[in-house]
Design a protein around this motif. Structure first.
Motif, PDB file in Angstrom:
ATOM      1  N   GLY A   2      38.255  43.291  33.941  1.00 16.04           N
ATOM      2  CA  GLY A   2      38.326  44.722  34.219  1.00 16.04           C
ATOM      3  C   GLY A   2      36.939  45.344  34.332  1.00 16.04           C
ATOM      4  O   GLY A   2      36.661  46.125  35.241  1.00 16.04           O
TER       5      GLY A   2
ATOM      6  N   GLN B 195      40.240  38.918  29.942  1.00 21.14           N
ATOM      7  CA  GLN B 195      40.848  40.001  30.706  1.00 21.14           C
ATOM      8  C   GLN B 195      40.011  41.278  30.635  1.00 21.14           C
ATOM      9  O   GLN B 195      39.867  42.003  31.628  1.00 21.14           O
ATOM     10  CB  GLN B 195      42.266  40.264  30.191  1.00 21.14           C
ATOM     11  CG  GLN B 195      43.225  39.117  30.423  1.00 21.14           C
ATOM     12  CD  GLN B 195      44.647  39.476  29.997  1.00 21.14           C
ATOM     13  OE1 GLN B 195      45.152  40.540  30.316  1.00 21.14           O
ATOM     14  NE2 GLN B 195      45.289  38.580  29.268  1.00 21.14           N
TER      15      GLN B 195
ATOM     16  N   LEU C   2      48.854  41.392  28.150  1.00 23.44           N
ATOM     17  CA  LEU C   2      48.068  41.990  29.232  1.00 23.44           C
ATOM     18  C   LEU C   2      47.162  43.058  28.664  1.00 23.44           C
ATOM     19  O   LEU C   2      47.600  43.948  27.934  1.00 23.44           O
ATOM     20  CB  LEU C   2      49.007  42.603  30.281  1.00 23.44           C
ATOM     21  CG  LEU C   2      48.349  43.383  31.421  1.00 23.44           C
ATOM     22  CD1 LEU C   2      47.447  42.480  32.251  1.00 23.44           C
ATOM     23  CD2 LEU C   2      49.409  44.024  32.296  1.00 23.44           C
TER      24      LEU C   2
ATOM     25  N   LYS D  38      44.707  46.290  29.061  1.00 25.35           N
ATOM     26  CA  LYS D  38      44.443  47.471  29.880  1.00 25.35           C
ATOM     27  C   LYS D  38      43.279  48.239  29.242  1.00 25.35           C
ATOM     28  O   LYS D  38      43.333  48.594  28.056  1.00 25.35           O
ATOM     29  CB  LYS D  38      45.673  48.380  29.944  1.00 25.35           C
ATOM     30  CG  LYS D  38      46.852  47.794  30.707  1.00 25.35           C
ATOM     31  CD  LYS D  38      46.704  47.974  32.199  1.00 25.35           C
ATOM     32  CE  LYS D  38      47.975  47.595  32.939  1.00 25.35           C
ATOM     33  NZ  LYS D  38      47.889  47.882  34.386  1.00 25.35           N
TER      34      LYS D  38
ATOM     35  N   HIS E 263      43.634  45.165  35.057  1.00 28.63           N
ATOM     36  CA  HIS E 263      43.230  45.342  33.662  1.00 28.63           C
ATOM     37  C   HIS E 263      42.636  46.715  33.375  1.00 28.63           C
ATOM     38  O   HIS E 263      42.010  46.909  32.337  1.00 28.63           O
ATOM     39  CB  HIS E 263      42.245  44.237  33.273  1.00 28.63           C
ATOM     40  CG  HIS E 263      42.810  42.861  33.454  1.00 28.63           C
ATOM     41  ND1 HIS E 263      43.925  42.432  32.768  1.00 28.63           N
ATOM     42  CD2 HIS E 263      42.452  41.837  34.272  1.00 28.63           C
ATOM     43  CE1 HIS E 263      44.210  41.189  33.144  1.00 28.63           C
ATOM     44  NE2 HIS E 263      43.343  40.820  34.046  1.00 28.63           N
TER      45      HIS E 263
END
Length: 508
Positions: free
Chosen positions: A128, A124, A166, A168, A80
């Motif tokens: 990270g 998520q 997803l 990031k 992530h």
């Protein structure tokens, strides 16, 4: 978008004799981002960010190199966090770093979010952040990283065949570097983003993970409501300083009365926004604990039920053709495999059929205990940086600890491609049990089903493998898949515990 700041790199076309700059694709307070091709690696696309900071001495260059290395090391630990590959300084003294190129949407363009999507993305983001706060090993010393600029613009959401969406996190380590190298006063040289800054950040104090948790609270509030917890009359430093230090955040219910927010979530967000760091959650694990408790049992990335069939299987009956089962029971443990509790896939060739099987060695008593168990499976495929498949089988019995059977398959290996091909062709695969005790004979055979959608997915992944370029980052892909495997285990258990004893399978 203003391209005037970086006309030189564009005009020369080639950066560091390696990166062919193509076009400006984004800009912000920290710099500008260009799409480029890495000609050293066959022209693969990368994103290159030029920072607004200009280096004027050797120490600043050394500081940036350290932060860039830490950021790159961190990006290898978490799925992530955007992966950083390279860094440098151009001829004009502008620092830059090279990242994976990702096609997605900024979180700021998606908010406000419905609650299920909010929970998915927040979880998520927290994973990270947790990885960064736990730190990385630099010269034998654990160095925690604090982002210092958590905000929707630094969160990218990309389509993903594994998770659906997803997350990031961008710019890890760089915000720290910019703050660290600033020599101006707090108000004039401030490099954070005012609406998301913790009170201690505005005061120029040393920051820890609680500062990121404050910024996360601001962002979670905005993700749900589309508004920030404070709305000062101006965007100047003084107005935001007053808001963060002295004004209580608005209530979510006042901003969006129609939004039904669970009380636990409301309390979590407000506690993240506490003025004193000691009154906030002290680590991301505490935030995750609340978010996990709010996730629904039918969380989108959980697998689906293959068939509502109760398992009342005699220990030596697998559902395979009797001749195939008899062939399995005559197998000998391979001489090239150690005598220990392991699992590995191997092709099973009989006169009746060829199929991929899981071979596993367990103590005799454990084999007996797991004879009547729920069998569950998932497949996860990663194309980059190295094509790899994770095949997970779980033996679940409420009276026992779950038995996890993961297999990592390098999808550039022809033998593994053949194994996956037979998985895709057969509705079931055998689990062949050998005893840890001598003579290490086969004492039981079970099977796990593969539903049609899984088999089609395996076939699609196989086709993708044939068109992928050669890669050599096997261990990196395996590390990333291990992270994903670890993250999904708790959700799998939650799902299995809520279901009757059935044969389950899934793919993500």
């Amino acid at each position: 978008m203003n391209q005037s700041l970086f006309t030189s790199p564009i005009s020369t076309g080639l950066l560091a004799n390696r990166y062919q700059l193509k076009q400006l694709i984004g800009s912000g307070g920290m710099g500008e981002v260009f799409l480029a091709n890495d000609i050293l690696l066959g022209g693969i696309p990368v994103a290159i960010k030029f920072l607004t900071q200009t280096f004027v001495n050797t120490k600043m260059q050394q500081d940036f190199a350290r932060e860039a290395l830490m950021s790159a090391a961190l990006s290898q630990k978490s799925l992530h966090i955007v992966r950083a590959y390279d860094y440098g300084i151009n001829e004009q003294g502008k620092p830059y770093y090279v990242m994976e190129y990702l096609s997605g949407k900024s979180l700021k363009d998606l908010i406000p979010l419905p609650l299920p999507m909010f929970l998915t993305l927040c979880r998520q983001i927290c994973l990270g952040l947790q990885c960064a706060h736990q730190g990385i090993n630099i010269d034998g010393k654990i160095c925690p990283l604090v982002h210092r600029d958590i905000k929707p613009a630094n969160i990218l959401v990309i389509p993903d065949p594994i998770l659906g969406q997803l997350v990031k996190i961008l710019d890890f380590g760089i915000a720290r570097f910019l703050n660290y190298t600033s020599t101006a006063s707090t108000s004039r040289g401030f490099n954070g983003t005012l609406p998301y800054c913790s009170p201690e950040q505005l005061d120029g104090e040393k920051l820890d993970s609680c500062s990121d948790i404050y910024s996360l609270g601001v962002m979670m509030f905005e993700m749900l409501t589309g508004k920030k917890p404070w709305q000062p009359e101006t965007d100047y430093f003084g107005a935001w300083y007053k808001a963060h230090h002295f004004e209580q955040p608005k209530a979510i219910a006042d901003i969006k009365p129609t939004l039904e927010v669970p009380e636990k979530l409301n309390h979590l967000i407000m506690s993240c926004l506490a003025k004193k760091a000691s009154d906030r959650p002290q680590n991301i694990a505490q935030v995750l604990e609340v978010l996990n408790s709010l996730e629904q049992p039918n969380y989108p990335s959980l697998p689906t039920i293959l068939a509502p069939t109760s398992i009342v299987t005699p220990p030596l009956y697998s559902g395979l053709p009797i001749t195939v089962e008899q062939s399995c029971q005559q197998l000998l443990w391979p001489e090239n495999k150690p005598i220990q509790e392991i699992v590995f896939p191997q092709l099973l060739d009989t006169a009746q059929a060829s199929m991929t099987a899981l071979w596993l060695m367990l103590p005799k008593e454990e084999i007996k205990k797991y004879a009547l168990s729920t069998r569950y499976n998932q497949f996860i495929f990663m194309t980059s940086p190295h094509p790899m498949l994770l095949w997970v089988t779980v033996l679940y019995n409420r009276q026992l600890a779950p038995k996890w059977l993961p297999c990592y398959l390098d999808m550039q290996n022809p033998q593994n491609l053949r194994l996956v091909s037979f998985l895709a062709e057969n509705e079931r695969y055998p689990l062949i049990f050998f005893t840890l005790e001598a003579p290490h004979s086969c004492t039981n055979v079970l099977t796990s089903g593969i539903e049609p959608t899984q088999r089609q997915m395996l076939k699609t992944w196989m086709e993708q493998c044939h068109s992928l370029p050669a890669a050599s980052q096997l261990q990196l892909s395996k590390q990333l898949l291990k992270q994903q495997y670890k993250q999904m285990q708790s959700r799998i258990l939650q799902y299995l515990e809520s279901e009757p004893l059935v044969v389950l399978s899934g793919s993500i």
